[in-house]
Design an enzyme around this catalytic site. Structure first.
Site, mmCIF file in Angstrom:
data_model
loop_
_atom_site.group_PDB
_atom_site.id
_atom_site.type_symbol
_atom_site.label_atom_id
_atom_site.label_comp_id
_atom_site.label_asym_id
_atom_site.label_seq_id
_atom_site.Cartn_x
_atom_site.Cartn_y
_atom_site.Cartn_z
ATOM 1 N N CYS A 83 0.795 -1.224 0.000
ATOM 2 C CA CYS A 83 0.000 0.000 0.000
ATOM 3 C C CYS A 83 0.826 1.272 0.000
ATOM 4 C CB CYS A 83 -0.946 0.025 1.200
ATOM 5 S SG CYS A 83 -0.105 0.159 2.788
ATOM 6 N N THR A 84 2.151 1.174 0.016
ATOM 7 C CA THR A 84 2.957 2.382 0.218
ATOM 8 C C THR A 84 2.763 3.415 -0.876
ATOM 9 O OG1 THR A 84 4.811 1.231 -0.845
ATOM 10 C CG2 THR A 84 4.745 1.229 1.562
#
Length: 334
Positions: A83-84
């Site tokens: 998800c970064t």
């Protein structure tokens, strides 16, 4: 119905991290049978917490899910793609398209495993990704009803404000809403104060020292001006912050990220002292409970594991809802 028995849900865990989501699923009565993550510290942590599961350390695209499907047929395929590149906590750094496309990488697994249930967890900003609709369409093309939910962990008794997107998908067409999940939840609201170790194990240093960054002093003085002297509070570093860089201990902790971002300010004899929150405290903020352990890696690794994790009580309620639906289908629900 006579002769029908409750079935223990099994699940495969892609991008399993340190097993925080799995801890919630297990609390709901489910069993992990397969887990995959590309980070060795994560897979070692998962093995330590769930020794009966087969755990693979590899990017998912380097594994042939069709071969695994011969021996593993989980009821639930649980996925938390990287998800970064979607997260607001990244600041202004450009997103990495390859990172985002780990979500598309789950499609071959969906096709191979043919699990009734699919859960995709990610930051809510993933919906702004250009291929998000493509992902939804691909999941639907495999016969799933997609329930697109935004859930805040704080609403489920977690001492952390953490909003995440959950796609809870069923091949049998079940409709699940946020309200359905909240109706199953009985835990009271918990504050950041509840995660702090007040025993004195972790030593603080005076806030005002020559080496202290001026930005830290500014954050602290904003809080002291608002609260008055003698009141404990938390300094919040990093991320997009619209609250002055601090928060009250009486509210749920702000979102735990992969960075060391929370400083606890306490008072001794009218003098403010500061220390950073420690991994066992962040573990409490994830709602993982006393059974979950972080026996591997450095302090930084353990913070990263927490920041990448799924709050356990949220996943527990999702799995309880899945179990309730299956019980109702068998005529076992009370």
């Amino acid at each position: 119905m006579a002769g029908k028995k409750r079935h223990m849900l099994t699940f495969a865990d892609l991008f399993c991290g340190g097993g925080f989501g799995a801890r919630g699923a297990v609390a709901a009565g489910a069993q992990p049978i397969l887990a995959v993550d590309a980070w060795e510290i994560a897979t070692e942590t998962y093995k330590s917490n769930f020794p009966t599961a087969k755990v693979l350390c590899s990017p998912i695209e380097d594994i042939a899910p069709q071969e695994l499907a011969a021996n593993y047929r989980p009821d639930v395929l649980l996925t938390s793609p990287e998800c970064t590149s979607h997260s607001i906590a990244r600041g202004a750094k450009p997103g990495c398209e390859q990172s985002k496309e780990t979500a598309i990488g789950i499609i071959p697994w969906i096709d191979a495993m043919k699990s009734r249930w699919l859960i995709v967890e990610n930051v809510n900003r993933m919906k702004k990704w250009g291929r998000h609709k493509e992902l939804i369409s691909a999941i639907q093309s495999h016969g799933y009803q997609v329930n697109d939910l935004v859930l805040n962990a704080a609403d489920f008794g977690v001492p952390q404000s953490r909003k995440r997107m959950f796609l809870v998908c069923d091949r049998e067409g079940s409709i699940i809403s946020r309200e359905d999940l909240l109706a199953m939840h009985k835990r009271p609201v918990r504050s950041a104060r509840s995660i702090v170790d007040w025993s004195g194990t972790y030593k603080s240093r005076p806030l005002y020292t020559e080496k202290r960054a001026q930005a830290t002093i500014v954050r602290a003085e904003r809080a002291i001006k608002e609260l008055g002297p003698g009141k404990d509070f938390i300094i919040v570093y990093y991320g997009s912050d619209y609250a002055g860089g601090w928060q009250s201990l009486d509210a749920p902790l702000r979102t735990v990220t992969t960075l060391d971002r929370f400083g606890l300010v306490t008072w001794q004899g009218g003098v403010p002292y500061l220390r950073m929150l420690q991994p066992p405290e962040l573990l409490k903020a994830m709602g993982a409970g006393s059974k979950h352990e972080l026996p591997h890696g450095s302090r930084r690794d353990k913070i990263k594991l927490c920041g990448n994790g799924v709050c356990s009580p949220v996943m527990e309620i999702i799995f309880r809802k899945i179990a309730q639906i299956e019980d109702e289908e068998l005529g076992l629900a009370s």
